[in-house]
Design an enzyme around this catalytic site. Structure first.
Site, PDB file in Angstrom:
ATOM      1  N   GLU A 132       1.027  -1.352  -0.012  1.00  0.00           N
ATOM      2  CA  GLU A 132       0.231   0.071   0.057  1.00  0.00           C
ATOM      3  C   GLU A 132       0.988   1.387   0.071  1.00  0.00           C
ATOM      4  OE1 GLU A 132      -3.662   1.911   2.565  1.00  0.00           O
ATOM      5  OE2 GLU A 132      -2.659   0.287   3.248  1.00  0.00           O
ATOM      6  N   HIS A 144      -0.352   7.572   6.177  1.00  0.00           N
ATOM      7  CA  HIS A 144       1.000   7.365   5.492  1.00  0.00           C
ATOM      8  C   HIS A 144       2.008   8.521   5.736  1.00  0.00           C
ATOM      9  CE1 HIS A 144      -0.168   3.913   2.991  1.00  0.00           C
ATOM     10  NE2 HIS A 144      -1.119   4.073   3.645  1.00  0.00           N
ATOM     11  N   HIS A 198      -5.516   6.266  -2.031  1.00  0.00           N
ATOM     12  CA  HIS A 198      -4.979   7.294  -1.523  1.00  0.00           C
ATOM     13  C   HIS A 198      -4.550   8.073  -2.440  1.00  0.00           C
ATOM     14  CE1 HIS A 198      -4.197   5.922   2.552  1.00  0.00           C
ATOM     15  NE2 HIS A 198      -4.388   4.939   2.288  1.00  0.00           N
ATOM     16  N   HIS A 254     -15.366   4.050   9.753  1.00  0.00           N
ATOM     17  CA  HIS A 254     -14.589   4.410   8.355  1.00  0.00           C
ATOM     18  C   HIS A 254     -15.785   5.022   7.284  1.00  0.00           C
ATOM     19  CE1 HIS A 254     -11.061   2.752  10.148  1.00  0.00           C
ATOM     20  NE2 HIS A 254     -10.330   3.305   9.191  1.00  0.00           N
ATOM     21  N   ASP A 278      -8.101  -4.291   7.410  1.00  0.00           N
ATOM     22  CA  ASP A 278      -7.287  -3.043   7.500  1.00  0.00           C
ATOM     23  C   ASP A 278      -6.633  -3.225   8.705  1.00  0.00           C
ATOM     24  OD1 ASP A 278      -5.584  -0.863   6.581  1.00  0.00           O
ATOM     25  OD2 ASP A 278      -7.022   0.775   6.899  1.00  0.00           O
ATOM     26  N   GLY A 313      -5.876   2.767  10.112  1.00  0.00           N
ATOM     27  CA  GLY A 313      -6.202   1.560   9.989  1.00  0.00           C
ATOM     28  C   GLY A 313      -7.313   1.278  10.871  1.00  0.00           C
TER      29      GLY A 313
END
Length: 384
Positions: A132, A144, A198, A254, A278, A313
């Protein structure tokens, strides 16, 4: 379970496509030999009464970042992969893609090597590898590390193509902002599952990348351009394009259940929505915090967040995702089970349904009728 002959009945049997009532599944020497109506094959010998529970193929989870108290990023080794895979097997995922979150080139190479070695050594439950990043969009980076996000260079492409030749499955999440269509086509031609994620790209660009070979999207709605009235974004492209499937983090955090239901109803086939966890390091543990490359992530009330509140996550396993899909989203149990088993198996080009002679006892799980727990029938059978 060591019996040479076992017959399961007294519950529901999911064969990967259909949820069967009043059927039995019989195994000889741990291999499935038949699924039949119970009135044609009455219980005899070693019989397991499911007590209303569900016998199903194991979950297939294509996005697993960690488990058993450790992140794959922390130590991308065969030992780590084995620990994570075992933790998720206890949670009834019989096949996973260990997932590396955006990291350094050295860490990425180590993850690829570890996955190849894990598959070569036959580590149970390891179906390949999911990278990822790091070729994502900073604008939609989520948790990230922006300092590690970068364009895909020729050497990156070469490494991925080489990895694809040595792994049963390689999924790579990329953003069009940092990867060209030519690179996507090369990856797709080598069998790589290219997933758009993303990314802040627009609808038209997303569709053009699907035509170039992208097959799915990573965690629908999260870290991607949203569905708008004039610009449908990545979300709109995923829902409109039959060429694209997508993972979904169905924790009710989410993505709102009403939004999940709208997407479920709107999705154009043959592409499908499939469930992913995730999952992070805390999966399968009672731990309340962990570190991701020096950043503290806290676990509270079903959420995993960085110190600034960014979701990092999910605190989720696929049994709870099933519970959410059925009880909050309103999806039928049969279709929810397919999203946790058949749909991700098809992404990996595995047989979508159980079959006599090939399906083993180790492939099967038992799910409580109230969707509160699940476990492999061979390792840790659930009793009513």
């Amino acid at each position: 379970m060591t019996q040479s002959s076992l017959t399961f009945g007294g519950g529901l049997i999911f064969d990967g496509a259909n949820l069967l009532e009043k059927h039995v599944a019989r195994f000889e020497d741990a291999k499935l030999i038949a699924v039949e109506r119970e009135d044609r094959w009455p219980p005899s010998g070693n019989h397991v009464d499911l007590g209303g529970d569900i016998l199903s193929p194991g979950y297939v989870d294509l996005q697993v970042n960690g488990g058993d108290g450790i992140m794959f990023n922390a130590d991308p080794s065969v030992h780590t992969i084995a620990r994570i895979a075992q933790a998720h097997r206890r949670l009834a995922a019989t096949a996973i893609l260990p997932t590396l979150i955006t990291d350094t080139p050295d860490k990425t190479r180590a993850a690829i090597g570890a996955a190849i070695d894990a598959v070569g050594q036959g580590v149970p439950g390891v179906a390949g590898l999911h990278l990822e990043g790091p070729h994502l969009s900073i604008a939609r980076k989520g948790a990230h590390d922006a300092a590690l996000i970068r364009p895909m260079e020729a050497q990156d492409l070469a490494a991925l193509l080489e990895a694809a030749a040595q792994l049963p499955a390689l999924m790579v999440t990329i953003a069009p902002e940092n990867v060209t269509q030519e690179q996507v086509s090369a990856l797709a031609a080598a069998g790589v599952i290219v997933s758009l994620g993303h990314t802040d790209t627009d609808y038209a660009t997303c569709l053009s990348y699907a035509r170039a070979g992208a097959r799915c999207a990573t965690h629908l709605f999260n870290a991607m351009s949203p569905l708008g009235n004039r610009e449908p974004g990545v979300v709109g492209a995923v829902l409109a394009s039959g060429a694209l499937s997508s993972g979904l983090i169905a924790d009710g955090i989410h993505v709102h259940p009403a939004t999940m239901r709208a997407a479920w109803d709107a999705k154009t086939g043959p592409g499908e929505i499939f469930l992913v966890s995730d999952a992070m390091a805390v999966a399968g543990t009672d731990e309340t915090q962990f570190d991701l490359e020096g950043r503290r992530i806290s676990r509270l009330d079903g959420r995993l967040t960085l110190e600034d509140g960014t979701l990092a996550g999910a605190d989720l396993d696929l049994t709870r995702a099933l519970h959410v899909m059925v009880n909050q989203v309103g999806v039928s149990l049969e279709r929810a089970l397919a999203a946790a088993t058949r749909a991700p198996r098809q992404m990996l080009q595995l047989a979508p349904r159980i079959a006599p002679g090939t399906t083993t006892l180790g492939d099967m799980i038992r799910i409580r009728s109230d969707l509160s727990a699940a476990a492999p029938v061979q390792d840790a059978p659930i009793t009513p």
